[in-house]
Design an enzyme around this catalytic site. Structure first.
Site, PDB file in Angstrom:
ATOM      1  N   SER A 147       0.856  -1.173   0.000  1.00 52.84           N
ATOM      2  CA  SER A 147       0.000   0.000   0.000  1.00 52.84           C
ATOM      3  C   SER A 147       0.899   1.232   0.000  1.00 52.84           C
ATOM      4  O   SER A 147       1.643   1.465   0.955  1.00 52.84           O
ATOM      5  CB  SER A 147      -0.881  -0.028   1.253  1.00 52.84           C
ATOM      6  OG  SER A 147      -1.675   1.132   1.327  1.00 52.84           O
ATOM      7  N   LYS A 173      -1.376  -1.076  -4.259  1.00 52.17           N
ATOM      8  CA  LYS A 173      -2.497  -0.199  -3.918  1.00 52.17           C
ATOM      9  C   LYS A 173      -1.919   1.186  -3.721  1.00 52.17           C
ATOM     10  O   LYS A 173      -0.860   1.346  -3.114  1.00 52.17           O
ATOM     11  CB  LYS A 173      -3.136  -0.727  -2.640  1.00 52.17           C
ATOM     12  CG  LYS A 173      -4.023   0.234  -1.905  1.00 52.17           C
ATOM     13  CD  LYS A 173      -4.926  -0.537  -0.961  1.00 52.17           C
ATOM     14  CE  LYS A 173      -4.815  -0.069   0.468  1.00 52.17           C
ATOM     15  NZ  LYS A 173      -5.681  -0.874   1.362  1.00 52.17           N
ATOM     16  N   LYS A 175      -2.924   5.029  -2.280  1.00 49.74           N
ATOM     17  CA  LYS A 175      -3.906   5.850  -1.581  1.00 49.74           C
ATOM     18  C   LYS A 175      -4.206   7.068  -2.451  1.00 49.74           C
ATOM     19  O   LYS A 175      -3.294   7.628  -3.074  1.00 49.74           O
ATOM     20  CB  LYS A 175      -3.350   6.290  -0.224  1.00 49.74           C
ATOM     21  CG  LYS A 175      -3.075   5.129   0.736  1.00 49.74           C
ATOM     22  CD  LYS A 175      -4.352   4.567   1.314  1.00 49.74           C
ATOM     23  CE  LYS A 175      -4.050   3.557   2.430  1.00 49.74           C
ATOM     24  NZ  LYS A 175      -5.288   3.029   3.039  1.00 49.74           N
ATOM     25  N   ASP A 200      -7.244   3.315  -2.953  1.00 48.15           N
ATOM     26  CA  ASP A 200      -7.986   3.348  -1.684  1.00 48.15           C
ATOM     27  C   ASP A 200      -8.165   4.811  -1.288  1.00 48.15           C
ATOM     28  O   ASP A 200      -7.180   5.533  -1.121  1.00 48.15           O
ATOM     29  CB  ASP A 200      -7.191   2.595  -0.605  1.00 48.15           C
ATOM     30  CG  ASP A 200      -7.934   2.521   0.726  1.00 48.15           C
ATOM     31  OD1 ASP A 200      -9.084   3.009   0.810  1.00 48.15           O
ATOM     32  OD2 ASP A 200      -7.357   1.969   1.693  1.00 48.15           O
ATOM     33  N   GLU A 225     -11.234   1.142  -3.408  1.00 48.10           N
ATOM     34  CA  GLU A 225     -11.556   0.797  -2.020  1.00 48.10           C
ATOM     35  C   GLU A 225     -12.142   2.005  -1.280  1.00 48.10           C
ATOM     36  O   GLU A 225     -11.567   3.093  -1.315  1.00 48.10           O
ATOM     37  CB  GLU A 225     -10.270   0.310  -1.335  1.00 48.10           C
ATOM     38  CG  GLU A 225     -10.469  -0.201   0.071  1.00 48.10           C
ATOM     39  CD  GLU A 225      -9.173  -0.756   0.653  1.00 48.10           C
ATOM     40  OE1 GLU A 225      -8.202  -0.973  -0.099  1.00 48.10           O
ATOM     41  OE2 GLU A 225      -9.132  -0.952   1.881  1.00 48.10           O
ATOM     42  N   ASP A 250     -13.985  -1.483   3.099  1.00 48.85           N
ATOM     43  CA  ASP A 250     -13.020  -1.725   4.173  1.00 48.85           C
ATOM     44  C   ASP A 250     -13.634  -1.189   5.468  1.00 48.85           C
ATOM     45  O   ASP A 250     -14.250  -1.928   6.240  1.00 48.85           O
ATOM     46  CB  ASP A 250     -11.697  -1.023   3.814  1.00 48.85           C
ATOM     47  CG  ASP A 250     -10.672  -0.995   4.936  1.00 48.85           C
ATOM     48  OD1 ASP A 250     -10.900  -1.622   5.983  1.00 48.85           O
ATOM     49  OD2 ASP A 250      -9.619  -0.330   4.790  1.00 48.85           O
ATOM     50  N   LYS A 274     -10.120  -6.796   7.618  1.00 51.77           N
ATOM     51  CA  LYS A 274      -9.037  -6.565   8.584  1.00 51.77           C
ATOM     52  C   LYS A 274      -9.433  -7.278   9.861  1.00 51.77           C
ATOM     53  O   LYS A 274     -10.348  -6.841  10.568  1.00 51.77           O
ATOM     54  CB  LYS A 274      -8.845  -5.074   8.817  1.00 51.77           C
ATOM     55  CG  LYS A 274      -8.214  -4.389   7.615  1.00 51.77           C
ATOM     56  CD  LYS A 274      -7.944  -2.930   7.837  1.00 51.77           C
ATOM     57  CE  LYS A 274      -7.237  -2.351   6.604  1.00 51.77           C
ATOM     58  NZ  LYS A 274      -7.372  -0.898   6.517  1.00 51.77           N
ATOM     59  N   GLY A 302      -4.125  -4.519   5.936  1.00 50.89           N
ATOM     60  CA  GLY A 302      -3.121  -4.293   6.974  1.00 50.89           C
ATOM     61  C   GLY A 302      -3.342  -2.968   7.656  1.00 50.89           C
ATOM     62  O   GLY A 302      -4.022  -2.082   7.140  1.00 50.89           O
TER      63      GLY A 302
END
Ligand code: MG
Length: 381
Positions: A147, A173, A175, A200, A225, A250, A274, A302
């Protein structure tokens, strides 16, 4: 309700526990980590330490010291664990029964997971078994995923992505947030046309941004996400109908009921489980099994965990229902030194081995490092 047949670990008796301690640690990050809502420069974690007949077991709480990812914090989780969850411990109960007794405590999945993780680690150590065996699965290599936090420029992001691809990560991934989204994705996609890439947003958008988000459809992302609010399920169902790209939830999946609602509404085509947020490993297995039965793949997210929580997440991913790469990256991306040995590393082809240095979570806490990184201790009566 409890499904005792789901994992052998649910049937394990809690047994006698000699000492229960909170240990709060703070590990500086190698690089600050930014999401749409916050930037963190270190990992501060509450650890629950159980001692029984010379065995020591650990549960890492995934809460941050602040409420910028979730409403739970290291302080609230300590309060809930100490004043409401631990008083329910009885030696004759099974772990599954105890989790059932947690039910009247509303929410607080991070606090519940901390206790459950530590008890499962202890039960596994008593049996001399690996945690994944208590979850009911043989060991298997875990696919890796990284990520990448929000970067200052798209050029820096492309560089970071290149490093991760060279290291062997199976998916990346990135952000995103308003203003650091379309052009950043375009740059990474242009540089790496075949990369398994996802974004995400950690809830940075609203439904009125649907047309803006639809621009992401041209980049062949594996998923988007949590674009909308951290607590929303319904509006995601409207957004999903307007996008070609799969949505993944999520933050708004806090338990199996939420997953059932999201799937029934068509709010997402993927779920990020998660375990440290949904109340633990047993609830995660339930969500994974239900989702698989509905054709919804899941993966393990994570929370920048220390090696204890990172190892726990790896054991969970031995469940074949975790069918796509998660957020499990190697330790060296985060910390100069971790609490444990061995660190998580990427093996050939970018695969991660399940830790197996002994029973339970299979990692060994290093006393000198623990001392150095500890900022608080409390023995619970
Ligand atoms: Mg997320």
């Amino acid at each position: 309700m409890m499904d005792e047949g789901l994992a052998p670990g649910a049937l394990e008796k809690i047994g006698k526990i000699d000492h229960i301690d909170f240990v709060t640690v703070r590990l500086p990050f190698l690089h600050p980590f930014s999401i749409s809502a916050a930037t963190w420069t270190c990992k501060e974690a509450l650890l629950l330490r159980l001692e029984s007949d010379g065995l020591v077991a650990w549960g890492e709480c995934v809460a941050d010291p602040d409420p910028f990812y979730a409403y739970e914090t290291t302080t609230t989780t300590a309060h809930i664990i100490k004043d409401f969850l631990l008083p329910l411990l009885e030696p004759g109960l099974s772990i599954g029964e105890l989790m059932g007794k947690f039910h009247p405590v509303r929410g607080h999945g991070m606090a519940k997971a901390t206790v459950e993780n530590a008890l499962l680690d202890l039960a596994a150590k008593r049996r001399g078994k690996a945690l994944h065996e208590l979850l009911g699965f043989p060991s298997r290599p875990i696919p890796s995923g990284v990520s990448l936090g929000i970067q200052d420029s798209s050029e820096i992001l492309v560089e970071k992505a290149a490093e991760a691809i060279a290291a062997g990560y199976h998916r990346i991934k990135m952000k995103v947030k308003k203003g650091k989204d379309i052009e950043y994705v375009r740059a990474v996609r242009k540089a790496f046309p075949d990369l398994a890439l996802m974004v995400d947003a950690n809830g940075d958008y609203s439904l009125s941004d649907a047309d803006h988000l639809a621009q992401l459809d041209e980049f062949g992302l594996t998923m988007i996400e949590q674009p909308l609010s951290y607590s929303d399920i319904y509006q995601h169902s409207i957004l999903q109908k307007r996008l070609k790209t799969a949505l993944c939830l999520d933050e708004s999946i806090l338990n199996l009921d939420d997953a059932m609602t999201a799937i029934a509404l068509g709010s997402c085509r993927v779920i990020n489980i998660k375990q440290g947020r949904v109340g633990g490993l047993l609830e995660s297995l339930r969500i994974a099994r239900y989702s698989a039965s509905k054709g919804i793949p899941v993966w393990s997210g994570g929370m920048d965990e220390t090696g204890i929580g990172r190892a726990t997440n790896i054991h969970l991913q031995t469940d074949p229902n975790f069918s796509i790469p998660g957020d499990t990256a190697e330790t060296a991306r985060y910390f100069h030194e971790d609490l444990i040995e061995p660190p998580v590393t990427l093996g050939p082809g970018g695969w991660i081995s399940v830790p197996a240095s002994g029973p339970g979570v299979g990692v060994v806490v290093q006393p000198d490092r623990l001392d150095r990184l500890t900022i608080g201790r409390q023995r619970i009566k």
